[in-house]
Design a protein around this motif. Structure first.
Motif, PDB file in Angstrom:
ATOM      1  N   MET A  62       0.972  -0.930   0.586  1.00 48.23           N
ATOM      2  CA  MET A  62       0.205  -0.168   0.475  1.00 48.23           C
ATOM      3  C   MET A  62       0.464   1.138   0.049  1.00 48.23           C
ATOM      4  O   MET A  62       0.852   2.218  -0.437  1.00 48.23           O
ATOM      5  N   VAL A  63       1.954   1.596   0.971  1.00 53.97           N
ATOM      6  CA  VAL A  63       3.175   2.477   0.902  1.00 53.97           C
ATOM      7  C   VAL A  63       3.221   3.142  -0.372  1.00 53.97           C
ATOM      8  O   VAL A  63       3.400   3.706  -1.369  1.00 53.97           O
ATOM      9  N   GLY A  64       4.146   1.624  -1.291  1.00 53.34           N
ATOM     10  CA  GLY A  64       4.930   1.726  -2.362  1.00 53.34           C
ATOM     11  C   GLY A  64       3.935   2.123  -3.550  1.00 53.34           C
ATOM     12  O   GLY A  64       4.203   3.110  -4.339  1.00 53.34           O
ATOM     13  N   ILE A  65       2.922   1.436  -3.764  1.00 56.85           N
ATOM     14  CA  ILE A  65       1.263   2.372  -4.533  1.00 56.85           C
ATOM     15  C   ILE A  65       1.188   3.382  -4.581  1.00 56.85           C
ATOM     16  O   ILE A  65       0.953   4.287  -5.453  1.00 56.85           O
ATOM     17  N   GLY A  66       1.304   3.768  -3.330  1.00 57.93           N
ATOM     18  CA  GLY A  66       0.572   4.771  -2.952  1.00 57.93           C
ATOM     19  C   GLY A  66       1.655   6.125  -3.383  1.00 57.93           C
ATOM     20  O   GLY A  66       1.353   7.338  -4.104  1.00 57.93           O
ATOM     21  N   GLN A  67       2.758   5.463  -2.719  1.00 57.48           N
ATOM     22  CA  GLN A  67       4.098   6.958  -3.717  1.00 57.48           C
ATOM     23  C   GLN A  67       4.665   6.751  -5.184  1.00 57.48           C
ATOM     24  O   GLN A  67       4.753   7.461  -5.540  1.00 57.48           O
ATOM     25  N   GLY A  68       3.519   5.542  -5.782  1.00 58.94           N
ATOM     26  CA  GLY A  68       4.110   5.936  -7.234  1.00 58.94           C
ATOM     27  C   GLY A  68       2.733   6.488  -8.040  1.00 58.94           C
ATOM     28  O   GLY A  68       3.135   6.703  -8.769  1.00 58.94           O
ATOM     29  N   ALA A  69       1.914   6.679  -6.860  1.00 56.44           N
ATOM     30  CA  ALA A  69       0.493   6.937  -7.595  1.00 56.44           C
ATOM     31  C   ALA A  69       1.061   8.885  -7.351  1.00 56.44           C
ATOM     32  O   ALA A  69       0.635   9.714  -8.735  1.00 56.44           O
ATOM     33  N   GLN A  70       2.108   9.443  -6.316  1.00 56.66           N
ATOM     34  CA  GLN A  70       1.943  10.450  -6.320  1.00 56.66           C
ATOM     35  C   GLN A  70       2.718  10.510  -7.623  1.00 56.66           C
ATOM     36  O   GLN A  70       2.623  11.974  -8.041  1.00 56.66           O
ATOM     37  N   ARG A  71       3.934  10.228  -7.360  1.00 55.72           N
ATOM     38  CA  ARG A  71       5.025  10.502  -8.655  1.00 55.72           C
ATOM     39  C   ARG A  71       4.231  10.567  -9.990  1.00 55.72           C
ATOM     40  O   ARG A  71       4.929  10.612 -10.352  1.00 55.72           O
ATOM     41  N   MET A  99       6.762  -4.489  -7.449  1.00 57.13           N
ATOM     42  CA  MET A  99       7.367  -4.612  -8.691  1.00 57.13           C
ATOM     43  C   MET A  99       6.306  -4.965  -9.818  1.00 57.13           C
ATOM     44  O   MET A  99       6.460  -4.593 -11.185  1.00 57.13           O
ATOM     45  N   ILE A 100       5.237  -6.057  -8.877  1.00 57.02           N
ATOM     46  CA  ILE A 100       4.670  -6.405 -10.293  1.00 57.02           C
ATOM     47  C   ILE A 100       3.874  -5.027 -10.960  1.00 57.02           C
ATOM     48  O   ILE A 100       3.529  -5.036 -11.763  1.00 57.02           O
ATOM     49  N   VAL A 101       3.081  -4.579  -9.611  1.00 56.30           N
ATOM     50  CA  VAL A 101       1.768  -3.289  -9.942  1.00 56.30           C
ATOM     51  C   VAL A 101       3.038  -2.277 -10.895  1.00 56.30           C
ATOM     52  O   VAL A 101       2.991  -1.333 -11.871  1.00 56.30           O
ATOM     53  N   ALA A 102       4.243  -2.248 -10.868  1.00 55.45           N
ATOM     54  CA  ALA A 102       5.384  -0.652 -11.533  1.00 55.45           C
ATOM     55  C   ALA A 102       5.349  -1.747 -13.009  1.00 55.45           C
ATOM     56  O   ALA A 102       5.975  -0.528 -13.736  1.00 55.45           O
ATOM     57  N   ALA A 103       5.812  -2.656 -13.429  1.00 55.37           N
ATOM     58  CA  ALA A 103       5.641  -3.580 -14.252  1.00 55.37           C
ATOM     59  C   ALA A 103       4.335  -3.342 -15.062  1.00 55.37           C
ATOM     60  O   ALA A 103       4.651  -2.957 -16.552  1.00 55.37           O
ATOM     61  N   THR A 104       3.101  -3.490 -14.441  1.00 54.53           N
ATOM     62  CA  THR A 104       1.803  -3.995 -15.554  1.00 54.53           C
ATOM     63  C   THR A 104       1.078  -2.841 -15.815  1.00 54.53           C
ATOM     64  O   THR A 104       0.261  -2.761 -16.298  1.00 54.53           O
ATOM     65  N   THR A 105       1.778  -1.920 -14.753  1.00 48.00           N
ATOM     66  CA  THR A 105       0.991  -0.182 -15.223  1.00 48.00           C
ATOM     67  C   THR A 105       1.261   0.798 -14.960  1.00 48.00           C
ATOM     68  O   THR A 105       3.185   0.949 -15.164  1.00 48.00           O
ATOM     69  N   PRO A 106       1.053   2.280 -15.425  1.00 45.66           N
ATOM     70  CA  PRO A 106       1.922   2.924 -15.285  1.00 45.66           C
ATOM     71  C   PRO A 106       2.312   4.248 -14.117  1.00 45.66           C
ATOM     72  O   PRO A 106       3.141   5.225 -13.989  1.00 45.66           O
ATOM     73  N   LEU A 107       1.794   3.315 -13.034  1.00 48.07           N
ATOM     74  CA  LEU A 107       2.482   4.054 -12.173  1.00 48.07           C
ATOM     75  C   LEU A 107       4.088   3.926 -11.067  1.00 48.07           C
ATOM     76  O   LEU A 107       4.281   2.872 -11.573  1.00 48.07           O
ATOM     77  N   GLU A 108       4.586   4.545 -10.911  1.00 45.47           N
ATOM     78  CA  GLU A 108       6.170   4.230 -10.286  1.00 45.47           C
ATOM     79  C   GLU A 108       6.646   3.911  -9.345  1.00 45.47           C
ATOM     80  O   GLU A 108       6.738   4.365  -8.326  1.00 45.47           O
ATOM     81  N   ALA A 109       5.643   2.809  -8.805  1.00 45.99           N
ATOM     82  CA  ALA A 109       5.959   2.361  -7.466  1.00 45.99           C
ATOM     83  C   ALA A 109       6.705   1.416  -7.638  1.00 45.99           C
ATOM     84  O   ALA A 109       7.681   1.214  -8.247  1.00 45.99           O
ATOM     85  N   GLY A 110       7.333   1.560  -5.692  1.00 49.91           N
ATOM     86  CA  GLY A 110       8.757   1.766  -5.338  1.00 49.91           C
ATOM     87  C   GLY A 110       8.754   1.467  -3.982  1.00 49.91           C
ATOM     88  O   GLY A 110       7.975   1.595  -3.428  1.00 49.91           O
ATOM     89  N   VAL A 111       9.742   0.343  -3.457  1.00 48.32           N
ATOM     90  CA  VAL A 111       9.532  -0.187  -1.762  1.00 48.32           C
ATOM     91  C   VAL A 111      10.309   0.828  -1.252  1.00 48.32           C
ATOM     92  O   VAL A 111      10.912   1.495  -1.629  1.00 48.32           O
ATOM     93  N   ALA A 112       9.234   1.297  -0.717  1.00 48.48           N
ATOM     94  CA  ALA A 112      10.054   2.205   0.201  1.00 48.48           C
ATOM     95  C   ALA A 112      10.639   1.679   1.149  1.00 48.48           C
ATOM     96  O   ALA A 112      10.357   0.713   1.946  1.00 48.48           O
ATOM     97  N   PRO A 113      12.157   1.864   2.017  1.00 44.26           N
ATOM     98  CA  PRO A 113      12.790   1.214   3.445  1.00 44.26           C
ATOM     99  C   PRO A 113      12.639   1.416   4.134  1.00 44.26           C
ATOM    100  O   PRO A 113      12.613   0.651   4.989  1.00 44.26           O
ATOM    101  N   VAL A 114      11.646   2.839   4.570  1.00 45.25           N
ATOM    102  CA  VAL A 114      11.015   3.142   5.889  1.00 45.25           C
ATOM    103  C   VAL A 114       9.925   2.473   6.150  1.00 45.25           C
ATOM    104  O   VAL A 114       9.714   1.698   7.157  1.00 45.25           O
ATOM    105  N   ALA A 115       9.004   1.788   5.015  1.00 47.50           N
ATOM    106  CA  ALA A 115       8.128   0.888   4.714  1.00 47.50           C
ATOM    107  C   ALA A 115       8.833  -0.668   5.654  1.00 47.50           C
ATOM    108  O   ALA A 115       7.668  -0.954   6.375  1.00 47.50           O
TER     109      ALA A 115
END
Length: 405
Positions: free
Chosen positions: A38-47, A354-370
């Motif tokens: 959820m945190v990774g996808i949310g940050q991807g949506a922001q970017r 990683m699957i979301v980042a590869a299959t959607t326009p969202l630049e989802a990434g793994v947040a080390p803090v999360a």
């Protein structure tokens, strides 16, 4: 008993009951994976949103009729912005470089039996530079088209494909509101903007839109859906906003509340960021409930384990094991379950991002803090919920334990 021996015994006990240990970890795995995803996808949506707004150009401002409160009370767009307002801004505000008025509606388009409903935008030649669009084939609207109310249209790339398939649309005629329009250009592919496909839009002269498509809707002139404009440079944005506000208040004879809203690109991006942050936090909080459920599951299984291993506990205490030894072993078992569940959940969550980042326009990434928070919280949950069963095991009387076995 040293800590290493306690760890070995805890691992041996857990591996002897693999199915139960796996089911116990399931809640922690789901919780960690959900929080990280959820945190990774949310940050991807922001970017993604930031990239969308940056494509408009750094110095863009938008003026819309009415206030957000007024627009929320009605489905109709307030008719408080007119074409003369846009002309006045272009002529009288020195910090503004170009102004692009827009009047848009949904209309049905027909070409040789193929028909669809799409957005039709009435605008001026300055639209291309203000909104950072490019023509792929043909030409855009000219000043002569505006002056003579010509029935010409420029199609978005997807719209042109749907209407004409593989045929060249330039020079062909389509019907909009039962009127013939000549296709004079096709826009370069632009992509979606906040969920709206910008390639399924048709552009016509704003005068033609007002006189032939929508008619006169405001007693003060040609009403507009909104006005896009570009400031001369980034340092002029706030000055432009201030000057435009004063000009429109004077033109509209406003004494109290403004009947228009001005937003800069930065403000719009901040609003989108605040919304996505709130949604991310809400989703992460909901996902965190799984961690709590997983912790309760660990406590329940450990309590069952204490009951099942009463004889073992009594025997160990009878041959010299202290309460501290028993407490340590059960605490280690709980921590291993939660930590291992946290690591597996992290792997699942990272894989999902990683699957979301590869299959959607969202630049989802793994947040080390999360990741750090999720693994730390899962370990803390194991420690917290392991205390009760561990204390219960440590406090068993060896004689009573051996008798009850």
């Amino acid at each position: 008993m040293d800590i290493g021996e306690s760890i070995k015994m805890a691992i041996a006990t857990l591996t002897a009951n693999r199915l139960r240990s796996g089911l116990t970890m399931l809640g922690i795995i789901i919780g960690n994976a959900s929080v990280i995803a959820m945190v990774g996808i949310g940050q991807g949506a922001q970017r993604y949103a930031a990239g969308q707004f940056e494509s408009l150009g750094p110095n863009t401002l938008f003026i819309s009729p009415g206030t957000p409160q007024a627009r929320s009370r009605t489905f109709d767009i307030p008719q408080t912005l007119v074409l003369e307002d846009a002309k006045a801004i272009a002529q009288q505000v020195p910090t503004v470089k170009e102004v692009a008025p827009q009047l848009q509606v949904q209309q049905r388009m027909i070409y040789r039996g193929r028909n669809l409903t799409a957005t039709v935008v009435g605008t001026t030649p300055t639209f291309l530079t203000v909104r950072n669009f490019t023509i792929d084939r043909g030409r855009f609207i000219s000043e002569q088209d505006i002056e003579r109310h010509r029935r010409v249209v420029i199609l978005g790339s997807d719209l042109a494909t749907k209407l004409f398939l593989n045929e060249n649309p330039i020079g062909q005629e389509i019907r909009i509101k039962n009127l013939a329009f000549e296709v004079i250009g096709v826009m370069e592919e632009k992509g979606a903007f906040l969920g709206n496909n910008q390639d399924e839009v048709a552009y016509i002269p704003i005068t033609t839109m007002s006189s032939r498509i929508v008619g006169q809707r405001s007693p003060y002139g040609m009403s507009l859906t909104f006005i896009s404009l570009s400031a001369r440079d980034e340092n002029s944005i706030e000055a432009a906003k201030f000057q435009i506000t004063n000009l429109l208040r004077l033109r509209h004879q406003i004494v109290d509340e403004d009947d228009f809203t001005i937003q800069t690109q930065k403000e719009a991006l901040q609003i989108i960021g605040n919304i996505s942050n709130a949604l991310t936090l809400m989703l992460a909080a909901i996902a965190s409930i799984s961690l709590l459920v997983g912790g309760i599951g660990i406590m329940n299984i450990m309590l069952v384990s204490v009951t099942e291993r009463t004889q073992e506990i009594g025997l160990r205490k009878a041959i010299g094991a202290t309460e501290s030894d028993i407490l340590t072993q059960f605490m280690i078992e709980a921590i291993i379950l939660s930590a291992l569940g946290g690591l597996l959940g992290t792997a699942v969550g990272v894989g999902g991002v990683m699957i979301v980042a590869a299959t959607t326009p969202l630049e989802a990434g793994v947040a080390p803090v999360a990741v750090a928070i999720a693994v730390g919280v899962s370990g803390g949950i194991g420690l917290f919920f392991g205390v009760v069963p561990a204390k219960r095991a440590a406090s068993l009387d060896p004689i009573v334990a051996l008798r009850s076995a």
